[in-house]
Design a protein around this motif. Structure first.
Motif, PDB file in Angstrom:
ATOM      1  N   GLN A  75      28.097  43.029  45.284  1.00  0.00           N
ATOM      2  CA  GLN A  75      27.912  42.405  43.970  1.00  0.00           C
ATOM      3  C   GLN A  75      28.891  42.980  42.951  1.00  0.00           C
ATOM      4  O   GLN A  75      29.565  42.238  42.228  1.00  0.00           O
ATOM      5  CB  GLN A  75      26.480  42.606  43.488  1.00  0.00           C
ATOM      6  CG  GLN A  75      26.200  41.972  42.126  1.00  0.00           C
ATOM      7  CD  GLN A  75      24.786  42.233  41.654  1.00  0.00           C
ATOM      8  OE1 GLN A  75      24.020  42.925  42.327  1.00  0.00           O
ATOM      9  NE2 GLN A  75      24.434  41.687  40.510  1.00  0.00           N
ATOM     10  N   ALA A  76      28.987  44.309  42.904  1.00  0.00           N
ATOM     11  CA  ALA A  76      29.930  44.942  41.982  1.00  0.00           C
ATOM     12  C   ALA A  76      31.361  44.613  42.361  1.00  0.00           C
ATOM     13  O   ALA A  76      32.227  44.458  41.490  1.00  0.00           O
ATOM     14  CB  ALA A  76      29.712  46.454  41.972  1.00  0.00           C
ATOM     15  N   LEU A  77      31.622  44.504  43.653  1.00  0.00           N
ATOM     16  CA  LEU A  77      32.970  44.154  44.116  1.00  0.00           C
ATOM     17  C   LEU A  77      33.389  42.796  43.572  1.00  0.00           C
ATOM     18  O   LEU A  77      34.515  42.624  43.091  1.00  0.00           O
ATOM     19  CB  LEU A  77      32.995  44.173  45.640  1.00  0.00           C
ATOM     20  CG  LEU A  77      34.330  43.938  46.357  1.00  0.00           C
ATOM     21  CD1 LEU A  77      34.340  44.709  47.673  1.00  0.00           C
ATOM     22  CD2 LEU A  77      34.569  42.461  46.652  1.00  0.00           C
ATOM     23  N   MET A  78      32.485  41.822  43.628  1.00  0.00           N
ATOM     24  CA  MET A  78      32.820  40.478  43.173  1.00  0.00           C
ATOM     25  C   MET A  78      33.077  40.455  41.666  1.00  0.00           C
ATOM     26  O   MET A  78      34.055  39.864  41.198  1.00  0.00           O
ATOM     27  CB  MET A  78      31.688  39.513  43.532  1.00  0.00           C
ATOM     28  CG  MET A  78      31.951  38.069  43.147  1.00  0.00           C
ATOM     29  SD  MET A  78      30.573  36.984  43.562  1.00  0.00           S
ATOM     30  CE  MET A  78      29.292  37.630  42.475  1.00  0.00           C
ATOM     31  N   PHE A  79      32.205  41.128  40.910  1.00  0.00           N
ATOM     32  CA  PHE A  79      32.380  41.133  39.459  1.00  0.00           C
ATOM     33  C   PHE A  79      33.667  41.857  39.055  1.00  0.00           C
ATOM     34  O   PHE A  79      34.392  41.398  38.164  1.00  0.00           O
ATOM     35  CB  PHE A  79      31.173  41.795  38.784  1.00  0.00           C
ATOM     36  CG  PHE A  79      29.985  40.899  38.663  1.00  0.00           C
ATOM     37  CD1 PHE A  79      29.978  39.850  37.760  1.00  0.00           C
ATOM     38  CD2 PHE A  79      28.868  41.095  39.457  1.00  0.00           C
ATOM     39  CE1 PHE A  79      28.885  39.014  37.641  1.00  0.00           C
ATOM     40  CE2 PHE A  79      27.767  40.267  39.352  1.00  0.00           C
ATOM     41  CZ  PHE A  79      27.770  39.220  38.445  1.00  0.00           C
ATOM     42  N   LEU A  80      33.939  42.977  39.700  1.00  0.00           N
ATOM     43  CA  LEU A  80      35.144  43.724  39.356  1.00  0.00           C
ATOM     44  C   LEU A  80      36.398  42.958  39.759  1.00  0.00           C
ATOM     45  O   LEU A  80      37.435  43.049  39.090  1.00  0.00           O
ATOM     46  CB  LEU A  80      35.119  45.097  40.031  1.00  0.00           C
ATOM     47  CG  LEU A  80      36.154  46.117  39.534  1.00  0.00           C
ATOM     48  CD1 LEU A  80      36.038  46.307  38.029  1.00  0.00           C
ATOM     49  CD2 LEU A  80      35.954  47.446  40.243  1.00  0.00           C
ATOM     50  N   LEU A  81      36.307  42.188  40.823  1.00  0.00           N
ATOM     51  CA  LEU A  81      37.442  41.358  41.224  1.00  0.00           C
ATOM     52  C   LEU A  81      37.733  40.296  40.163  1.00  0.00           C
ATOM     53  O   LEU A  81      38.897  40.055  39.808  1.00  0.00           O
ATOM     54  CB  LEU A  81      37.147  40.706  42.569  1.00  0.00           C
ATOM     55  CG  LEU A  81      38.327  40.081  43.326  1.00  0.00           C
ATOM     56  CD1 LEU A  81      39.341  41.148  43.692  1.00  0.00           C
ATOM     57  CD2 LEU A  81      37.837  39.370  44.578  1.00  0.00           C
ATOM     58  N   LEU A  82      36.681  39.680  39.643  1.00  0.00           N
ATOM     59  CA  LEU A  82      36.864  38.687  38.579  1.00  0.00           C
ATOM     60  C   LEU A  82      37.434  39.331  37.319  1.00  0.00           C
ATOM     61  O   LEU A  82      38.344  38.779  36.679  1.00  0.00           O
ATOM     62  CB  LEU A  82      35.528  38.010  38.270  1.00  0.00           C
ATOM     63  CG  LEU A  82      34.944  37.103  39.351  1.00  0.00           C
ATOM     64  CD1 LEU A  82      33.553  36.627  38.947  1.00  0.00           C
ATOM     65  CD2 LEU A  82      35.848  35.914  39.607  1.00  0.00           C
ATOM     66  N   GLU A  83      36.909  40.490  36.964  1.00  0.00           N
ATOM     67  CA  GLU A  83      37.405  41.180  35.767  1.00  0.00           C
ATOM     68  C   GLU A  83      38.850  41.627  35.949  1.00  0.00           C
ATOM     69  O   GLU A  83      39.643  41.563  35.003  1.00  0.00           O
ATOM     70  CB  GLU A  83      36.504  42.378  35.471  1.00  0.00           C
ATOM     71  CG  GLU A  83      35.086  42.004  35.080  1.00  0.00           C
ATOM     72  CD  GLU A  83      34.104  43.148  35.241  1.00  0.00           C
ATOM     73  OE1 GLU A  83      32.913  42.953  34.931  1.00  0.00           O
ATOM     74  OE2 GLU A  83      34.525  44.246  35.677  1.00  0.00           O
ATOM     75  N   GLY A  84      39.186  42.070  37.155  1.00  0.00           N
ATOM     76  CA  GLY A  84      40.555  42.499  37.405  1.00  0.00           C
ATOM     77  C   GLY A  84      41.543  41.353  37.302  1.00  0.00           C
ATOM     78  O   GLY A  84      42.582  41.467  36.640  1.00  0.00           O
TER      79      GLY A  84
END
Length: 251
Positions: A75-84
Motif C-alpha cells: 500500500q505504501a509502495l503504491m502511494f509513494l510511487l504516485l507521489e514520486g
C-alpha cells in the motif's frame, strides 16, 4: 541515460529518499494528516529534480519505493510511487518553465488515467468487485447531496431543490454509477482538479522559497483579479449592511 553518480548526488538523493519514506510512514500511521504529509513527498522529488536533475530524482524514487515496500507493504509502495512520479513531473515541467494551463491539464489527465488503471488492476488482481468499490463511494456522495438539500432548506429553497434540482441530480448520479465504464475517468478528472491545483500551488511556492527560478503560480494577473473580486464583494457587503442599519438611504 545511465551514468555514474557523483558523491554529492548519491548523498542528496539518498537523504531525500529517506525523508520521503519517513513522511510516507507518518501519513500511514496518522490517517487524519495523510494528505498534509503526502504533499511533502511531491515537494521532495520536485526539489530533487530542480537541484540534481531527473536521473538522480528517478534513482531516489526507486530507493524510496523499495524501502517503503519492504518496511510498510504494497500500500505504501503504491502511494509513494504516485507521489514520486507526480513530484518528478512537477519538477521537470517547472524546470522547463511550462505554462500553468498545460501543466495542470496534463497533470490532471495523467493522474486520472493512472488512478483509472490502478482501479482496474486492483479489481483484477485482488478479486474485488468494481461495484463494491463504487458502492463505498456512492454512500458518502449521497450524504453530500443530502447535505446540500439541508442547506437549501435552511435558506428557504427546500421545495425548489426537491422539485427542480434533486430529481436531475439523483438521475445523473444513478446514470453515472450504472455506466461507470464511461463516467469513471471524467469523474476522476473532476476530483483531481482541485487536488492537483493545490499540490502544484504548494510545491511551486515552496521551491520558489528555496530560490529556484520557476514560473510563479498563481501569477500576478490572477492575484489582481482575485483582489478586484474580493474588493467588489466586500464593498457590496458593506453597502448592504449600511442599508440594513439605516445609515444609507435606499433608492
Amino acid at each position: 541515460m545511465l551514468r555514474n553518480l557523483h558523491t554529492i548526488e548519491i548523498a542528496e538523493g539518498a537523504l531525500l529518499a529517506d525523508i520521503a519514506v519517513v513522511f510516507r510512514f507518518i501519513a500511514l500511521v496518522l490517517p487524519a494528516g495523510s494528505a498534509f504529509f503526502s504533499i511533502f513527498n511531491f515537494i521532495i522529488f520536485a526539489v530533487l529534480v530542480l537541484r540534481r536533475g531527473m536521473y538522480v530524482a528517478s534513482m531516489g524514487m526507486c530507493v524510496a519505493v523499495f524501502l517503503a515496500g519492504i518496511l510498510m507493504g504494497p500500500q505504501a509502495l503504491m502511494f509513494l510511487l504516485l507521489e514520486g512520479f507526480g513530484g518528478i513531473f512537477l519538477g521537470v515541467t517547472m524546470k522547463h518553465q511550462w505554462r500553468h494551463g498545460p501543466l495542470l491539464l496534463l497533470g490532471i489527465l495523467a493522474g486520472a488515467l493512472t488512478l483509472y488503471v490502478l482501479v482496474m488492476l486492483l479489481t483484477l488482481f485482488t478479486g474485488l468487485s468494481i461495484h463494491d468499490l463504487l458502492s463505498s463511494v456512492q454512500q458518502p456522495l449521497n450524504a453530500f447531496i443530502s447535505l446540500f438539500g439541508q442547506i437549501a432548506s435552511r435558506l428557504g429553497y427546500g421545495p425548489f431543490w426537491q422539485q427542480h434540482i434533486y430529481p436531475y441530480v439523483h438521475g445523473f448520479v444513478t446514470w453515472g454509477f450504472t455506466n461507470w465504464v464511461y463516467t469513471l475517468y471524467p469523474a476522476l478528472c473532476v476530483v483531481l482538479c482541485p487536488i492537483v491545483t493545490a499540490i502544484y500551488m504548494v510545491t511551486n511556492a515552496f521551491v520558489r522559497r528555496l530560490g529556484h527560478d520557476v514560473r510563479p503560480f498563481p501569477g500576478n494577473t490572477f492575484r489582481r483579479w482575485s483582489h478586484r473580486v474580493w474588493y467588489r464583494w466586500l464593498k457590496f457587503r458593506v453597502q448592504r449592511r449600511m442599508e440594513k442599519k439605516g445609515w444609507r438611504k435606499t433608492a
